[in-house]
Design a protein around this motif. Structure first.
Motif, PDB file in Angstrom:
ATOM      1  N   ARG A 109       0.810  -1.214   0.000  1.00 20.33           N
ATOM      2  CA  ARG A 109       0.000   0.000   0.000  1.00 20.33           C
ATOM      3  C   ARG A 109       0.844   1.266   0.000  1.00 20.33           C
ATOM      4  NH1 ARG A 109      -5.814  -0.648   2.585  1.00 20.33           N
ATOM      5  NH2 ARG A 109      -6.050  -2.903   2.468  1.00 20.33           N
ATOM      6  N   ASN A 110       2.037   1.181   0.555  1.00 20.21           N
ATOM      7  CA  ASN A 110       2.848   2.382   0.702  1.00 20.21           C
ATOM      8  C   ASN A 110       3.809   2.599  -0.462  1.00 20.21           C
ATOM      9  OD1 ASN A 110       3.384   4.648   2.472  1.00 20.21           O
ATOM     10  ND2 ASN A 110       5.402   3.751   2.787  1.00 20.21           N
ATOM     11  N   ILE A 111       4.448   1.509  -0.938  1.00 18.62           N
ATOM     12  CA  ILE A 111       5.398   1.679  -2.047  1.00 18.62           C
ATOM     13  C   ILE A 111       5.098   0.736  -3.220  1.00 18.62           C
ATOM     14  CG2 ILE A 111       7.267   2.665  -0.683  1.00 18.62           C
ATOM     15  CD1 ILE A 111       8.514  -0.036  -0.373  1.00 18.62           C
ATOM     16  N   ASN A 112       3.901   0.149  -3.204  1.00 17.97           N
ATOM     17  CA  ASN A 112       3.379  -0.606  -4.350  1.00 17.97           C
ATOM     18  C   ASN A 112       4.255  -1.784  -4.781  1.00 17.97           C
ATOM     19  OD1 ASN A 112       1.106   1.202  -4.711  1.00 17.97           O
ATOM     20  ND2 ASN A 112       2.580   2.672  -5.542  1.00 17.97           N
ATOM     21  N   CYS A 113       4.762  -2.512  -3.807  1.00 16.11           N
ATOM     22  CA  CYS A 113       5.533  -3.717  -4.130  1.00 16.11           C
ATOM     23  C   CYS A 113       5.614  -4.582  -2.878  1.00 16.11           C
ATOM     24  CB  CYS A 113       6.939  -3.358  -4.624  1.00 16.11           C
ATOM     25  SG  CYS A 113       7.987  -2.574  -3.376  1.00 16.11           S
ATOM     26  N   SER A 114       6.079  -5.814  -3.074  1.00 21.83           N
ATOM     27  CA  SER A 114       6.266  -6.712  -1.936  1.00 21.83           C
ATOM     28  C   SER A 114       7.559  -6.342  -1.203  1.00 21.83           C
ATOM     29  CB  SER A 114       6.345  -8.162  -2.414  1.00 21.83           C
ATOM     30  OG  SER A 114       7.544  -8.364  -3.144  1.00 21.83           O
ATOM     31  N   ILE A 115       7.767  -6.943  -0.042  1.00 19.18           N
ATOM     32  CA  ILE A 115       9.006  -6.695   0.696  1.00 19.18           C
ATOM     33  C   ILE A 115      10.206  -7.132  -0.135  1.00 19.18           C
ATOM     34  CG2 ILE A 115      10.358  -7.332   2.727  1.00 19.18           C
ATOM     35  CD1 ILE A 115       7.684  -7.654   4.234  1.00 19.18           C
ATOM     36  N   ASN A 116      10.145  -8.325  -0.708  1.00 15.01           N
ATOM     37  CA  ASN A 116      11.265  -8.811  -1.514  1.00 15.01           C
ATOM     38  C   ASN A 116      11.508  -7.920  -2.725  1.00 15.01           C
ATOM     39  OD1 ASN A 116      11.948 -10.985   0.102  1.00 15.01           O
ATOM     40  ND2 ASN A 116      10.602 -12.423  -0.961  1.00 15.01           N
ATOM     41  N   GLU A 117      10.436  -7.444  -3.340  1.00 18.71           N
ATOM     42  CA  GLU A 117      10.606  -6.543  -4.480  1.00 18.71           C
ATOM     43  C   GLU A 117      11.248  -5.232  -4.063  1.00 18.71           C
ATOM     44  OE1 GLU A 117       6.857  -7.952  -7.329  1.00 18.71           O
ATOM     45  OE2 GLU A 117       6.567  -6.418  -5.781  1.00 18.71           O
ATOM     46  N   SER A 118      10.915  -4.749  -2.870  1.00 19.67           N
ATOM     47  CA  SER A 118      11.539  -3.512  -2.386  1.00 19.67           C
ATOM     48  C   SER A 118      13.033  -3.708  -2.187  1.00 19.67           C
ATOM     49  CB  SER A 118      10.871  -3.049  -1.086  1.00 19.67           C
ATOM     50  OG  SER A 118      11.235  -3.841   0.018  1.00 19.67           O
ATOM     51  N   LEU A 119      13.408  -4.861  -1.653  1.00 21.50           N
ATOM     52  CA  LEU A 119      14.832  -5.151  -1.458  1.00 21.50           C
ATOM     53  C   LEU A 119      15.557  -5.258  -2.791  1.00 21.50           C
ATOM     54  CD1 LEU A 119      14.597  -7.766   1.446  1.00 21.50           C
ATOM     55  CD2 LEU A 119      15.153  -5.342   1.618  1.00 21.50           C
ATOM     56  N   GLN A 120      14.902  -5.860  -3.776  1.00 15.59           N
ATOM     57  CA  GLN A 120      15.507  -5.952  -5.105  1.00 15.59           C
ATOM     58  C   GLN A 120      15.699  -4.572  -5.732  1.00 15.59           C
ATOM     59  OE1 GLN A 120      12.935  -8.604  -7.311  1.00 15.59           O
ATOM     60  NE2 GLN A 120      13.365 -10.341  -5.961  1.00 15.59           N
ATOM     61  N   ARG A 121      14.759  -3.677  -5.490  1.00 16.98           N
ATOM     62  CA  ARG A 121      14.883  -2.309  -6.001  1.00 16.98           C
ATOM     63  C   ARG A 121      16.059  -1.578  -5.358  1.00 16.98           C
ATOM     64  NH1 ARG A 121       8.653   0.064  -5.857  1.00 16.98           N
ATOM     65  NH2 ARG A 121       7.711  -1.432  -7.310  1.00 16.98           N
ATOM     66  N   PHE A 122      16.381  -1.966  -4.133  1.00 20.98           N
ATOM     67  CA  PHE A 122      17.466  -1.299  -3.419  1.00 20.98           C
ATOM     68  C   PHE A 122      18.849  -1.702  -3.925  1.00 20.98           C
ATOM     69  CE2 PHE A 122      14.728  -1.003   0.694  1.00 20.98           C
ATOM     70  CZ  PHE A 122      14.035   0.055   0.153  1.00 20.98           C
ATOM     71  N   GLU A 123      18.961  -2.870  -4.552  1.00 24.41           N
ATOM     72  CA  GLU A 123      20.274  -3.385  -4.941  1.00 24.41           C
ATOM     73  C   GLU A 123      21.083  -2.393  -5.772  1.00 24.41           C
ATOM     74  OE1 GLU A 123      19.653  -7.193  -6.717  1.00 24.41           O
ATOM     75  OE2 GLU A 123      19.249  -8.192  -4.808  1.00 24.41           O
ATOM     76  N   PRO A 124      20.524  -1.820  -6.856  1.00 26.18           N
ATOM     77  CA  PRO A 124      21.326  -0.844  -7.620  1.00 26.18           C
ATOM     78  C   PRO A 124      21.629   0.425  -6.832  1.00 26.18           C
ATOM     79  CG  PRO A 124      19.063  -0.938  -8.441  1.00 26.18           C
ATOM     80  CD  PRO A 124      19.225  -2.081  -7.505  1.00 26.18           C
ATOM     81  N   VAL A 125      20.756   0.779  -5.898  1.00 25.99           N
ATOM     82  CA  VAL A 125      21.002   1.965  -5.066  1.00 25.99           C
ATOM     83  C   VAL A 125      22.193   1.720  -4.144  1.00 25.99           C
ATOM     84  CG1 VAL A 125      20.025   3.578  -3.400  1.00 25.99           C
ATOM     85  CG2 VAL A 125      18.561   2.578  -5.160  1.00 25.99           C
ATOM     86  N   PHE A 126      22.231   0.550  -3.527  1.00 30.25           N
ATOM     87  CA  PHE A 126      23.375   0.203  -2.679  1.00 30.25           C
ATOM     88  C   PHE A 126      24.674   0.191  -3.495  1.00 30.25           C
ATOM     89  CE2 PHE A 126      20.391  -1.585   0.531  1.00 30.25           C
ATOM     90  CZ  PHE A 126      20.988  -1.076   1.677  1.00 30.25           C
TER      91      PHE A 126
END
Length: 296
Positions: A109-126
């Motif tokens: 509801r807050n960032i429109n993805c699952s927890i695992n998907e949020s972590l995957q989105r973070f990979e290039p940011v890290f």
């Protein structure tokens, strides 16, 4: 045994003001410079997110460029993705923060993805942050309760926190987003997370919606955690509990810790003064009990 000192991570200029009325850039700059002069040396100054969804943060780049940027203060900003990271770099920010949740429903509801998907989105940011030598902090929300799921399993909180540390976060802030936690539950959650992550890499972010934030902090003070998030004047409401307070007031936290003999390095009267000033600009009364007492 309680620690001899606590590091306060001030979230008012970002987490606080993003839930308040729009303020001029100059007022935000004045607040941030004032907080630094009070002795707060870790300040979250803005976020590089969509102006459409968070208009209060639309001037974050201008704020970052106009503040004093003292050498003894670490200024950070929330970023959701690579674009946000690039904007933070352009604004000379040297520390970023990422945001996910321990609740699947809240994450959706807050960032429109699952927890695992949020972590995957973070990979290039890290990866990009490491290349740019940026420090990365992470938030895990809903660690003690979710407005959609109710009580959250502590094992889930520990798993998400561990994943963020493994990805490269130097610190993970554990957030009781709706402020429903009580001391025994708070300590149980911290103990569960500490089995997988060193307490030295954790921070506490307890909302005061039900008046439990300080009690929860005391319950966790001897856990080995040395960082606590707070917001000057208690800025920022809780969007999931209409009319309720949200962030713990920094003034109240400082008063309690100093009274317990735990050093914060913060000038409380000066902090209360800046809290009162920003509230006057917002046309509201400070949510800090200590701020109210000192004002009267």
């Amino acid at each position: 045994m309680y620690p001899s000192s606590i590091s306060i991570y001030e979230v008012g200029p970002r987490d606080g003001l993003q839930n308040e009325a729009l303020l001029p850039t100059a007022a935000k700059v004045q607040l941030i410079n004032g907080l630094a002069n009070c002795g707060l040396n870790r300040i979250e100054v803005g976020s590089f997110v969509s102006h459409k969804w968070v208009p209060q943060m639309a001037d974050s780049a201008a704020v970052c460029q106009q503040i004093e940027q003292r050498a003894d203060v670490r200024y950070s900003a929330l970023v959701p993705n690579i674009k946000g990271l690039e904007q933070a770099l352009a604004a000379h920010i040297r520390e970023i923060a990422l945001f996910t949740a321990a609740s699947e429903s809240f994450c959706q509801r807050n960032i429109n993805c699952s927890i695992n998907e949020s972590l995957q989105r973070f990979e290039p940011v890290f990866t990009a942050a490491k290349a740019a030598k940026l420090r990365v902090r992470a938030y895990v929300s809903c660690v003690l309760g979710c407005p959609y799921e109710g009580t959250i399993n502590t094992a889930q909180v520990a798993a998400v926190t561990h994943a963020l540390i493994e990805m490269g976060a130097y610190e993970v802030s554990l957030g009781d987003t709706i402020g429903v936690g009580t001391p025994r539950a708070a300590r149980s959650m911290v103990d569960a997370v500490s089995q997988r992550v060193s307490p030295s890499q954790l921070a506490l972010h307890f909302h005061d919606t039900y008046g439990q934030a300080l009690a929860n902090i005391v319950a966790c003070l001897d856990s080995g955690i040395h960082t606590i998030d707070a917001s000057v004047a208690g800025l920022g409401g809780c969007p999931y509990a209409k009319g309720a307070s949200g962030n713990l007031a920094t003034e109240d936290l400082v008063y309690m810790l100093e009274g317990m003999g735990i050093e914060t390095g913060v000038d409380l009267p000066q902090l209360a003064k800046f809290g009162q000033q920003i509230c006057q600009q917002l046309g509201k009364v400070t949510s800090s009990k200590v701020g109210q007492a000192l004002q009267s």
